[in-house]
Write a protein that holds these residues in place. Sequence first.
Motif, PDB file in Angstrom:
ATOM      1  N   MET A 147      -4.806   1.627   8.512  1.00  0.00           N
ATOM      2  CA  MET A 147      -3.491   1.835   7.890  1.00  0.00           C
ATOM      3  C   MET A 147      -3.589   2.549   6.538  1.00  0.00           C
ATOM      4  O   MET A 147      -2.656   3.238   6.127  1.00  0.00           O
ATOM      5  CB  MET A 147      -2.775   0.494   7.721  1.00  0.00           C
ATOM      6  CG  MET A 147      -2.264  -0.090   9.021  1.00  0.00           C
ATOM      7  SD  MET A 147      -0.781   0.740   9.627  1.00  0.00           S
ATOM      8  CE  MET A 147       0.478  -0.030   8.646  1.00  0.00           C
TER       9      MET A 147
ATOM     10  N   GLU B 138      11.240  -4.532  -4.345  1.00  0.00           N
ATOM     11  CA  GLU B 138      10.283  -5.340  -3.577  1.00  0.00           C
ATOM     12  C   GLU B 138      10.810  -6.769  -3.487  1.00  0.00           C
ATOM     13  O   GLU B 138      11.108  -7.397  -4.503  1.00  0.00           O
ATOM     14  CB  GLU B 138       8.905  -5.310  -4.256  1.00  0.00           C
ATOM     15  CG  GLU B 138       7.904  -6.337  -3.748  1.00  0.00           C
ATOM     16  CD  GLU B 138       7.668  -6.315  -2.242  1.00  0.00           C
ATOM     17  OE1 GLU B 138       7.264  -5.270  -1.720  1.00  0.00           O
ATOM     18  OE2 GLU B 138       7.904  -7.368  -1.584  1.00  0.00           O
ATOM     19  N   ALA B 139      10.864  -7.271  -2.251  1.00  0.00           N
ATOM     20  CA  ALA B 139      11.385  -8.628  -2.051  1.00  0.00           C
ATOM     21  C   ALA B 139      10.444  -9.695  -2.610  1.00  0.00           C
ATOM     22  O   ALA B 139      10.883 -10.758  -3.053  1.00  0.00           O
ATOM     23  CB  ALA B 139      11.619  -8.873  -0.557  1.00  0.00           C
TER      24      ALA B 139
ATOM     25  N   TRP C 229       1.714 -11.556   0.735  1.00  0.00           N
ATOM     26  CA  TRP C 229       2.376 -12.572   1.559  1.00  0.00           C
ATOM     27  C   TRP C 229       1.397 -13.405   2.387  1.00  0.00           C
ATOM     28  O   TRP C 229       1.561 -14.605   2.532  1.00  0.00           O
ATOM     29  CB  TRP C 229       3.362 -11.898   2.533  1.00  0.00           C
ATOM     30  CG  TRP C 229       4.533 -11.257   1.877  1.00  0.00           C
ATOM     31  CD1 TRP C 229       4.741  -9.921   1.678  1.00  0.00           C
ATOM     32  CD2 TRP C 229       5.691 -11.907   1.327  1.00  0.00           C
ATOM     33  NE1 TRP C 229       5.939  -9.695   1.052  1.00  0.00           N
ATOM     34  CE2 TRP C 229       6.537 -10.900   0.826  1.00  0.00           C
ATOM     35  CE3 TRP C 229       6.081 -13.241   1.221  1.00  0.00           C
ATOM     36  CZ2 TRP C 229       7.759 -11.181   0.228  1.00  0.00           C
ATOM     37  CZ3 TRP C 229       7.304 -13.531   0.627  1.00  0.00           C
ATOM     38  CH2 TRP C 229       8.126 -12.507   0.126  1.00  0.00           C
TER      39      TRP C 229
ATOM     40  N   VAL D 136      16.404  -5.383  -0.569  1.00  0.00           N
ATOM     41  CA  VAL D 136      17.428  -4.393  -0.231  1.00  0.00           C
ATOM     42  C   VAL D 136      18.155  -4.886   1.007  1.00  0.00           C
ATOM     43  O   VAL D 136      17.528  -5.241   2.014  1.00  0.00           O
ATOM     44  CB  VAL D 136      16.787  -2.998  -0.007  1.00  0.00           C
ATOM     45  CG1 VAL D 136      17.762  -2.043   0.663  1.00  0.00           C
ATOM     46  CG2 VAL D 136      16.301  -2.438  -1.336  1.00  0.00           C
TER      47      VAL D 136
ATOM     48  N   GLY E  87       6.875  -1.755   5.685  1.00  0.00           N
ATOM     49  CA  GLY E  87       5.764  -2.402   6.381  1.00  0.00           C
ATOM     50  C   GLY E  87       6.001  -2.609   7.871  1.00  0.00           C
ATOM     51  O   GLY E  87       7.123  -2.837   8.316  1.00  0.00           O
TER      52      GLY E  87
ATOM     53  N   GLY F  16       2.418  -6.332  -0.967  1.00  0.00           N
ATOM     54  CA  GLY F  16       2.894  -6.349   0.426  1.00  0.00           C
ATOM     55  C   GLY F  16       2.130  -7.363   1.268  1.00  0.00           C
ATOM     56  O   GLY F  16       2.035  -8.551   0.915  1.00  0.00           O
ATOM     57  N   THR F  17       1.573  -6.902   2.362  1.00  0.00           N
ATOM     58  CA  THR F  17       0.791  -7.750   3.281  1.00  0.00           C
ATOM     59  C   THR F  17      -0.154  -8.681   2.527  1.00  0.00           C
ATOM     60  O   THR F  17      -0.267  -9.861   2.860  1.00  0.00           O
ATOM     61  CB  THR F  17      -0.063  -6.834   4.199  1.00  0.00           C
ATOM     62  OG1 THR F  17       0.808  -6.169   5.106  1.00  0.00           O
ATOM     63  CG2 THR F  17      -1.114  -7.614   4.966  1.00  0.00           C
TER      64      THR F  17
ATOM     65  N   TYR G 138     -10.951   0.701   3.963  1.00  0.00           N
ATOM     66  CA  TYR G 138      -9.572   0.219   3.891  1.00  0.00           C
ATOM     67  C   TYR G 138      -9.139   0.201   2.423  1.00  0.00           C
ATOM     68  O   TYR G 138      -9.026  -0.847   1.792  1.00  0.00           O
ATOM     69  CB  TYR G 138      -9.447  -1.172   4.520  1.00  0.00           C
ATOM     70  CG  TYR G 138      -8.026  -1.693   4.528  1.00  0.00           C
ATOM     71  CD1 TYR G 138      -7.084  -1.187   5.403  1.00  0.00           C
ATOM     72  CD2 TYR G 138      -7.624  -2.675   3.641  1.00  0.00           C
ATOM     73  CE1 TYR G 138      -5.775  -1.652   5.398  1.00  0.00           C
ATOM     74  CE2 TYR G 138      -6.314  -3.150   3.628  1.00  0.00           C
ATOM     75  CZ  TYR G 138      -5.402  -2.626   4.508  1.00  0.00           C
ATOM     76  OH  TYR G 138      -4.108  -3.079   4.496  1.00  0.00           O
TER      77      TYR G 138
ATOM     78  N   PHE H  34       0.832  -1.208   0.000  1.00  0.00           N
ATOM     79  CA  PHE H  34       0.000   0.000   0.000  1.00  0.00           C
ATOM     80  C   PHE H  34       0.870   1.263   0.000  1.00  0.00           C
ATOM     81  O   PHE H  34       0.617   2.216  -0.732  1.00  0.00           O
ATOM     82  CB  PHE H  34      -0.857   0.017   1.274  1.00  0.00           C
ATOM     83  CG  PHE H  34      -2.314  -0.254   1.036  1.00  0.00           C
ATOM     84  CD1 PHE H  34      -3.147   0.743   0.568  1.00  0.00           C
ATOM     85  CD2 PHE H  34      -2.860  -1.509   1.295  1.00  0.00           C
ATOM     86  CE1 PHE H  34      -4.498   0.509   0.356  1.00  0.00           C
ATOM     87  CE2 PHE H  34      -4.211  -1.757   1.092  1.00  0.00           C
ATOM     88  CZ  PHE H  34      -5.042  -0.747   0.622  1.00  0.00           C
ATOM     89  N   SER H  35       1.914   1.249   0.842  1.00  0.00           N
ATOM     90  CA  SER H  35       2.749   2.446   1.005  1.00  0.00           C
ATOM     91  C   SER H  35       3.614   2.711  -0.212  1.00  0.00           C
ATOM     92  O   SER H  35       3.631   3.825  -0.756  1.00  0.00           O
ATOM     93  CB  SER H  35       3.678   2.280   2.215  1.00  0.00           C
ATOM     94  OG  SER H  35       2.955   2.047   3.376  1.00  0.00           O
TER      95      SER H  35
ATOM     96  N   VAL I  31      -9.554  -8.329   5.811  1.00  0.00           N
ATOM     97  CA  VAL I  31      -9.406  -7.130   6.655  1.00  0.00           C
ATOM     98  C   VAL I  31     -10.340  -7.152   7.853  1.00  0.00           C
ATOM     99  O   VAL I  31     -11.351  -7.850   7.841  1.00  0.00           O
ATOM    100  CB  VAL I  31      -9.766  -5.814   5.910  1.00  0.00           C
ATOM    101  CG1 VAL I  31      -8.595  -5.146   5.323  1.00  0.00           C
ATOM    102  CG2 VAL I  31     -10.898  -5.986   4.963  1.00  0.00           C
ATOM    103  N   ASP I  32     -10.010  -6.311   8.836  1.00  0.00           N
ATOM    104  CA  ASP I  32     -10.931  -6.157   9.964  1.00  0.00           C
ATOM    105  C   ASP I  32     -11.537  -4.751   9.981  1.00  0.00           C
ATOM    106  O   ASP I  32     -12.175  -4.352  10.943  1.00  0.00           O
ATOM    107  CB  ASP I  32     -10.251  -6.498  11.297  1.00  0.00           C
ATOM    108  CG  ASP I  32      -9.024  -5.648  11.583  1.00  0.00           C
ATOM    109  OD1 ASP I  32      -8.780  -4.675  10.851  1.00  0.00           O
ATOM    110  OD2 ASP I  32      -8.315  -5.945  12.561  1.00  0.00           O
TER     111      ASP I  32
END
Length: 537
Positions: A436, A35-36, A46, A108, A140, A42-43, A61, A15-16, A54-55
């Motif tokens: 977030m 990005e790995a 993975w 990185v 993250g 991201g979240t 969100y 997201f970021s 989501v909550d």
Amino acid sequence: MTEAAYDAVIVGAGFSGLYMLHRLRAQGLSVRVYEAGSSVGGTWYWNRYPGARVDIESQEYSYSFSPELDAEWVWSERYATQPELLSYLNHVADRFDLRPDIQLDTRVTAAVFDEATNRWKISTDRGEAVTARWCVMATGCLSVANEVAFPGAESFEGASWHTQSWPEGGVDFTGQKVGVIGTGSSAIQSIPVIAGQADHVTVFQRTPNFSVPAHNGPVDPAVAADWAANRAQRRAEARETGFGIRMVEPRETETFADDPQARQAEFERRWKIGGFALLGAYGDTLASEEANEIAAEFVRGKIREIVNDPETAEKLSPRSFPIGAKRVCVDTDYYATFNRPNVSLVDLRDEPIEAIEPTGIRTSKQTYEVDAIVYAIGFDAMTGALSKIDIRGRGGASLHERWAAGPRTYLGLMIAGFPNMFIVTGPGSPSVLCNMAVAIEQHVEWISDCIAWMGERQMGRIEATETAQDEWVAHVNEVADGTLFPKANSWYMGANVPGKPRVFMPYIGGFPVYREKCEEVATRGYEGCLVASDARA
Ligand code: FAD
Ligand code: N01
């Protein structure tokens, strides 16, 4: 060999990182994102475990920066699933043509500041190195798995997975005996789904958690219509709340202002609504232990109501920390799952895990035979991703060493001694105590505005002062100490990772207060920062 030179390097494409790239590129900067993972997201790339979602309600969100994006994306469920969130973020990457500047499958490993040039040298696990004026860590808060060295884990003959790095094709548990270690949000979401498939699930619980029902389902057409008609206003409302969420009717009323019947009725009403509505019932739940106990006991009463076996219900009832001091879980059928004949609960407070054996999990009392193990044991939160990168600031100072006693930042955005580096939702910012998506947009916009401001003045270096940082850290601690949050052994405190310093990491002063502080700092010419030209004024 000369390294490729960029204006900015961004680490992470969740997201970021995606929004950061969009903003900086729009400002005319050359940008490289590393990005790995093998995908953006991201979240949501993975954490592919069963039941992941989501909550916070899907409408809220998500990004608000583009009204067109906002209007065209249609959420299917009240609480979006991981696959839907991942396709949303992939859509964002395509819609804004972000992919050409993102290098996937690249981790990185180091970032070193060169004082002579005011540039960062960034190295990757592919043996590459590039330089950049600006380095943005969009790595993250919950992106590094908690690694627990259970003795004998390597001897286990079955399959095992951490919820944070679930296989892309999913896992078929049909006919299997599964052990799930952990009872945080990841476990609470996945256990009911795994139990629906597996032969047997044994849940290994160290600390019971508070969980409230999601009452998930398709997005209510009335809610969708309301958002379509009032989107900008709904977004603005979320930004004005302490947690960046449009809470259901948050009330200032104090718990003991209502009599027990009225309290019960209010809690019941909110339990039926689901999600975090319960926490909005009374204004003092997170501040007063007596008030908190009333809300906690209501949830314990619900557990007793749902779970048939009183002994299991008691084991599932949290009693060691205030409700809300750890993130309350939002579930679908979690407690009811313990009524299934194929689910059993092992209380690790009575019988701690001693070892993993080739065919099972051994506690101090017995070995539980399992074919597969799910490690739902959480994250090295907030500092984990940064601590895995060798970050060196002025004078070769190592961030790892600087943060040995706990993280210190200015506004959770900058670190004294580490010029031209920004963190998105770093420790010391509301981050995980906020929606977030809201927190990330505010950070990304503040960082890109700061970089634009520097560019307009042809300034080459900006850095938080030690004094401003000390004052901010003191404020973060003071605000936390006025709440019940530090009373829980939570990942907010670093308490879940053995040896990690116990410091309350996020800022609990509320999102609007925090945002105002950030705006004030910017308006005053980045108060609390040293700004210099390349000539080192
Ligand atoms: P991330 O999404 O974590 O992305 C960071 C990226 O950086 C990762 O892809 C990682 O691979 C990459 N990275 C890290 N280090 C390196 C490196 N050295 N080199 C290269 N790449 C690197 N928040 C909410 O507000 N509401 C929710 O409902 C919610 N649900 C969640 C559910 C789960 C299962 C989890 C784990 C978290 C949840 N969160 C939720 C928090 C969630 O992390 C954030 O909402 C948001 O997705 C964070 O985005 P990000 O881009 O900042 O970080
Ligand atoms: O991790 P956790 P998570 N032996 O740290 C246990 C977000 N999220 O992945 O409490 C045995 O909460 C540990 O026990 P204890 C959300 O912000 C959101 O579940 O430390 N057990 C705990 O029970 C959330 O808060 C969603 O005693 C061990 C569990 O493992 C955050 O991510 C979904 C152990 C870890 O729980 C983290 O959630 C998922 C050991 N050695 C995640 N070590 C949504 O619903 C740890 N445990 C949106």
